[in-house]
Design a protein around this motif. Sequence first.
Motif, short mmCIF file in Angstrom:
data_model
loop_
_atom_site.label_atom_id
_atom_site.label_comp_id
_atom_site.label_asym_id
_atom_site.label_seq_id
_atom_site.Cartn_x
_atom_site.Cartn_y
_atom_site.Cartn_z
N ARG A 119 -8.56 6.62 2.45
CA ARG A 119 -7.99 6.97 4.09
C ARG A 119 -7.75 5.15 5.28
N LEU A 120 -9.33 4.69 4.54
CA LEU A 120 -9.68 3.98 5.21
C LEU A 120 -9.15 2.39 5.10
N GLU A 121 -8.16 2.50 4.21
CA GLU A 121 -7.94 1.24 3.38
C GLU A 121 -7.28 0.36 3.89
N ARG A 122 -8.22 -0.66 3.68
CA ARG A 122 -8.04 -2.07 4.79
C ARG A 122 -8.43 -3.79 4.23
N MET A 123 -7.46 -4.68 4.37
CA MET A 123 -7.57 -5.95 4.27
C MET A 123 -7.59 -6.87 4.54
N GLN B 233 -0.02 11.34 9.11
CA GLN B 233 0.33 9.96 8.19
C GLN B 233 1.14 9.23 8.80
N GLU B 234 2.10 9.45 9.68
CA GLU B 234 3.01 8.92 10.45
C GLU B 234 2.46 7.41 10.65
N TRP C 271 -9.14 -7.90 10.42
CA TRP C 271 -8.31 -6.58 9.26
C TRP C 271 -6.93 -6.13 9.29
N MET C 272 -6.22 -5.20 9.22
CA MET C 272 -5.71 -4.79 8.88
C MET C 272 -5.64 -3.53 8.02
N PHE C 273 -5.10 -2.76 8.38
CA PHE C 273 -5.43 -0.98 8.21
C PHE C 273 -4.18 -0.52 7.51
N GLY C 274 -3.83 0.25 6.82
CA GLY C 274 -3.28 1.40 6.36
C GLY C 274 -2.47 1.36 5.41
N PRO D 5 0.24 -0.60 11.03
CA PRO D 5 -0.92 -1.10 11.15
C PRO D 5 -1.65 -1.15 12.20
N ASP D 6 -0.81 -1.78 12.98
CA ASP D 6 -1.53 -1.96 14.52
C ASP D 6 -1.54 -0.98 15.76
N GLU D 7 -0.79 0.78 15.29
CA GLU D 7 -1.25 1.47 16.13
C GLU D 7 -2.63 2.31 15.13
N TRP D 8 -1.65 2.76 14.34
CA TRP D 8 -3.22 2.73 12.91
C TRP D 8 -4.66 2.40 13.54
#
Length: 557
Positions: free
Chosen positions: A529-533, A105-106, A136-139, A111-114
């Motif tokens: 969970r895989l929300e991304r932009m 969750q943390e 692409w960015m995730f989080g 975004p970079d670590e995830w």
Amino acid sequence: MEGEMEKLECRDEILAITKKLVGIRSEVNTEGERALAETVHDMLKSHPYFEANPSQLVMEPTVNDERERYNVMAYVKGTKGNSNRTVVLMGHMDTVGVEDFGVHQELAFKPDEWKAHLKSEPLPETVQTQAASDDWMFGRGVLDMKSGVASNLYLLSHYASNPELLEGNLVLIVECDEEDGSHGILSALKTLKRWQAEEGFDYVAAINADFVAPAYAGDENRYIYKGTVGKLLPSFFITGEETHVGSAFDGLDPNFIAAELTRQISYNPGLSDMAFGEATLPPVSLKQTDLKPNYTVQTALSAYVYYNFFVHSWSPEKVLELLKEQAHIAFRNALDTFEARYRKYNGISDGQENTIQWEPRVYTYDEMEELLKETHGEVYVQHMNAFKEKLEQDESLDSRMLAARVVEEAWQFMPDKRPAIIVFYSSLYSPRVALKGEDENERTLLDALDKAIEAVQPEYEHPIVAKNFFPHISDMSFVAMSDDMPEIDDMIRNTPSWGKKLSVEYQDVADLNIPVINIGPYGMDGHKRLERMEMTYSLEMVPNLTNRVIRHVLESE
């Protein structure tokens, strides 16, 4: 003007703002909403424009809200001319929860670590490719919708630094509670009305920045939406005739009728609302239950079901009419099936067949209320007022179950208690918004959007396509509406839980009625969970499209 307008080079700045916003947990109905509001307020407060004009930036608590949370609102007055024309930029700061991230969750807010972590997971091929890409960015919140808020913050700051480029005014709303009860935008309307009176703002357009996504697998379009879908929660209280299960055919199980009702309504394309060549998704069941408090060998006295219902052109009154018809069909089908099975059972059991006495009976809540007031007068009214007031003190009841309990209590006063269905609403109505180009502001906004797409499209490889209705629930529904107030009043009369737990001042929406469109970040798996932009579209195309619409609308007379 459109072709000559300078392109904003803003990717890195909006990316930095997005990461800052995503890094602050702001799940709806948590303390994080307030923390993020304070951060946004501090970001703007330090800008020289707002240091010089502190009254043009506010952090205001929501009204009629059980929680302490805040909106951040600001405005910049352009110095290029003396126009009162005003464009509103809007976007929400809250997100859905992160339970789906499990033990990670943390990382949802890093975004970079995830993204680095995801590269070690087995992922679908498309997601693997995107996780390996720098675009692409995730989080949690990167798509829904902190990158959109970041774009709006950038644009407001840009004009705060360059008010001489702005003819008219630019208002920013960063609202809370979009993911639940819309307390944020409904509270912000009060401030918009106050500024309208004090500053003379002429609100000519609103631009929301909620996320957009593919409409189907393989869809490469990036959508912009003119107006938005509306959402209702039609609900059905179903009464049967109780019997012991050892004499099943002596009564009528309301669950049996409820099952037929769901078969009739759920996924029924005949209940898709078609407008401008676009159809809403058909309704689907969100709850189906009986109202027995515990186990007995008696059949239930009543059942309760409700359905999600999207609208493009139908009023709440029209939807009730349609669903009253569907309920009658379902009731008739249920009785016909009951009778056929009763006959078949008697044929194999040598039983004596009784005549089926029931006929379909369907009322709207308002129709039942009028009947009961005529029958019982003030005794009924006073009893129901006291009963509802007591229910409203029960924090465990949401508006949907409160409505069911009100209808259940009212049913006790019905002189004829043969099986029946009562149709009503039990939750917030998010009004539909259809931009038809019927007034000058709508025509100007639609023209501005066409010109902005035409100017920006050559800069981007995928098609940018305008459609008529944003397909998800959003705060766009509370800055404009296509229903008139008599239609809203009819909806309220058919909403038994209307009151302390459920109340919206739709007159505020009608008073402002600002034509609204959505230009938002593009991505996939919002709320998942895989929300991304995708960054190129979201951080470059979105602010430039929005900027062109702002300038065209404000410079049109």
